[in-house]
Design a protein around this motif. Structure first.
Motif, PDB file in Angstrom:
ATOM      1  N   GLY A 434       0.826  -1.209   0.000  1.00  0.00           N
ATOM      2  CA  GLY A 434       0.000   0.000   0.000  1.00  0.00           C
ATOM      3  C   GLY A 434       0.862   1.264   0.000  1.00  0.00           C
ATOM      4  O   GLY A 434       0.400   2.349  -0.344  1.00  0.00           O
ATOM      5  N   PRO A 449      -2.886   8.372   1.153  1.00  0.00           N
ATOM      6  CA  PRO A 449      -3.561   7.163   1.622  1.00  0.00           C
ATOM      7  C   PRO A 449      -2.610   6.250   2.369  1.00  0.00           C
ATOM      8  O   PRO A 449      -1.466   6.073   1.940  1.00  0.00           O
ATOM      9  N   ARG A 460      -8.224   2.241   3.348  1.00  0.00           N
ATOM     10  CA  ARG A 460      -7.117   3.173   3.551  1.00  0.00           C
ATOM     11  C   ARG A 460      -7.516   4.224   4.575  1.00  0.00           C
ATOM     12  O   ARG A 460      -8.658   4.669   4.604  1.00  0.00           O
TER      13      ARG A 460
END
Ligand code: NAD
Length: 481
Positions: A434, A449, A460
């Motif tokens: 991520g 995010p 997120r």
């Protein structure tokens, strides 16, 4: 003894059924207080308080919310020395780290969402030719639950609470039972800042009792959770059939990929931090270090040397780099991986032993540990250890580095060290993560995010992502022709 209470409807109260659990100071291995082990009744009381506050709070102007959140941010900053001490005592982290990172960032969380809510907007879509206009309301959800872990106690607690209340929700929150103290102090700060009663309610206790009561509550409509992957899976199983909104920030096993063309000195110093900051107990720590073959031997030597210079000591000593692990069970868990390394044929290059710190003989101290492994398939490289233990492996090609990095169930963050721009772009797209840091680590911009892929979570946090999570979109379609 420093005993703490629940914070419900702006008041500090004992649990209804009176159960308490011990709170430890891990740097000396002693109980220093007690905390409520709240039950369903306490969670219900907190829920009712939040529900009563919701109508008024959700109708406050954005400027009123901004002012109160800013005030909370300022008060955290004002009380920084006291909060940092409380965090170091509760968690075992070096006081210097709590002062530099945990508490300033907790303050920044409130300041950021104080400002962000005044800039948050929703969309309008004109249905051209159909004579209609759509606009999207972004309404607060109601009463939401926020559950956080022990590694960055106030920092992660506020990371959830600030956007939740900025968006107009009321909150039932539970900090980790292992590190409850700064959450308790946050209640005092909220009262002083003029947060209306019931907007934030903090219930203390075990995950299996207090936490479970929050996730099972039929009218707590969203759960924002940070913690272990197994707990996240349990929460998803419980909450999904109740159609609760879920944000799950879970475990990681992050790769730190080092190419020969990097800025070596910067990489080396940062890799020491990304391996062992907070005793390796940061979900974003790079616990699997992959180094290009041509610099592997040099790196190994230099890394071991730098790590050997870290001072392990009581969190309150100014020159401590590595404090205590958070609890005895956690120390035992981390140590068990050092035994596993030996069984799996890993070579301990540095560390691996518990440490007796003078004057704090019963504290939970462990040497920073570097283990050379020959396969990414070993348990050491596949399971989250969440302590001061990293592994080293060499790689020959970019393809091999990528394969090693992605060959794990987790996908939280990756760190990449290279000065090759096209490689940076290629790998940034291909890494299962991520968050990708290139030539840096833990550099945070709160607008971005934050969260993981695969077993590292769903959803997120951060920036407008958090405000979207804590609001319900509703489309209104008006026919005007
Ligand atoms: P944990 O899952 O044991 O506990 C986290 C929180 O959940 C605690 O408050 C706990 O009391 C509560 N909880 C436990 N069981 C529950 C249940 N049945 N219902 C509701 N709540 C329950 O995790 P931990 O040991 O406190 O924290 C370490 C873990 O957190 C690591 O896996 C780490 O990677 C992860 N973490 C992730 C992030 C991230 O942003 N992805 C950040 C920090 C920590």
């Amino acid at each position: 003894m420093q005993n703490i209470k629940n914070y419900i409807n702006g008041e500090f109260v004992n649990p209804i059924k009176g159960g308490f659990i011990d709170n430890y100071n891990p740097s000396i291995g002693e109980v220093y207080g007690q905390i409520p082990n709240s039950t369903t009744e306490d969670v219900e009381k907190a829920y009712q308080s939040a529900k009563s506050a919701f109508k008024q709070w959700s109708n406050t102007t954005l400027n009123e919310r901004r002012d109160i959140l800013s005030k909370i941010a300022q008060l955290i900053q004002l009380r920084l020395p006291e909060l940092a001490k409380a965090e170091a005592k509760d968690n075992g982290k070096p006081l210097s780290l709590a002062k530099a990172i945990d508490i300033p960032r907790a303050s920044s969380n409130f300041q950021y969402f104080a400002d962000a809510i005044t800039q948050f907007s929703s969309e309008a879509h004109e249905s051209i030719g159909l004579g209609a206009m759509n606009f999207t309301l972004r309404q607060p959800i109601g009463v939401v639950g926020c559950i956080s872990p022990w590694n960055l106690p106030l920092y992660l607690f506020t990371w959830k609470i600030a956007p939740a209340i900025a968006a107009g929700n009321c909150v039932v929150a539970k900090p980790s039972e292992v590190t409850p103290m700064t959450a308790y102090l946050l209640g005092e700060i909220c009262n002083e800042a003029g947060l209306p009663k019931g907007v934030l309610n903090i219930v203390h206790g075990l995950g299996t009792t207090t936490g479970q009561a929050i996730i099972e509550h039929p009218d707590i409509k969203a759960i924002s959770f940070t913690g272990g992957t197994a707990t996240g899976a349990h929460i998803a199983r419980t909450a999904a059939p109740m159609f609760k909104k879920l944000s799950l920030e879970l475990g990681g096993k992050n790769p730190n990929i080092i190419f020969a063309d990097c800025d070596y000195e910067n990489m080396l110093a940062t890799t020491v931090r990304s391996s062992f900051a907070n005793q390796g107990q940061i979900c974003l720590c790079g616990s699997r270090i992959f180094v290009e073959e041509s610099i592997y031997e040099q790196f190994k030597k230099d890394f071991v040397q730098k790590v050997s210079e870290l001072k392990i000591g009581n969190p309150f000593d100014e020159d401590t780099n590595i404090g205590a692990l958070v609890s005895k069970p956690h120390l035992e868990k981390v140590k068990s991986y050092i035994d596993i390394a030996e069984q799996e044929g890993g070579k301990i290059l540095y560390g691996g032993n518990t440490v007796t710190v003078e004057g704090s003989e019963n504290g939970y101290y462990l040497e920073p540990t570097i283990i050379e492994v020959s396969s990414n398939q070993c348990r050491l490289n596949q399971e989250e250890i969440f302590g001061p233990v990293v592994t080293l492996m060499s790689f020959k090609t970019e393809e091999e580095a990528l394969q090693l990095a992605n060959d794990v169930v987790y996908g939280l963050s990756s760190t990449l060290w290279t000065n090759n721009l096209t490689r940076t772009m290629r790998l940034s797209k291909e890494l299962h993560a991520g968050i990708v840091w290139v030539n840096t680590w833990l550099l945070r911009d709160l607008r971005t995010p934050f969260g993981g892929q695969k077993a590292s979570g769903v959803g997120r946090e951060g920036g407008f992502e958090a405000l979207r999570f804590f609001t319900e979109p509703k489309n209104v379609c008006i026919k005007y022709e």
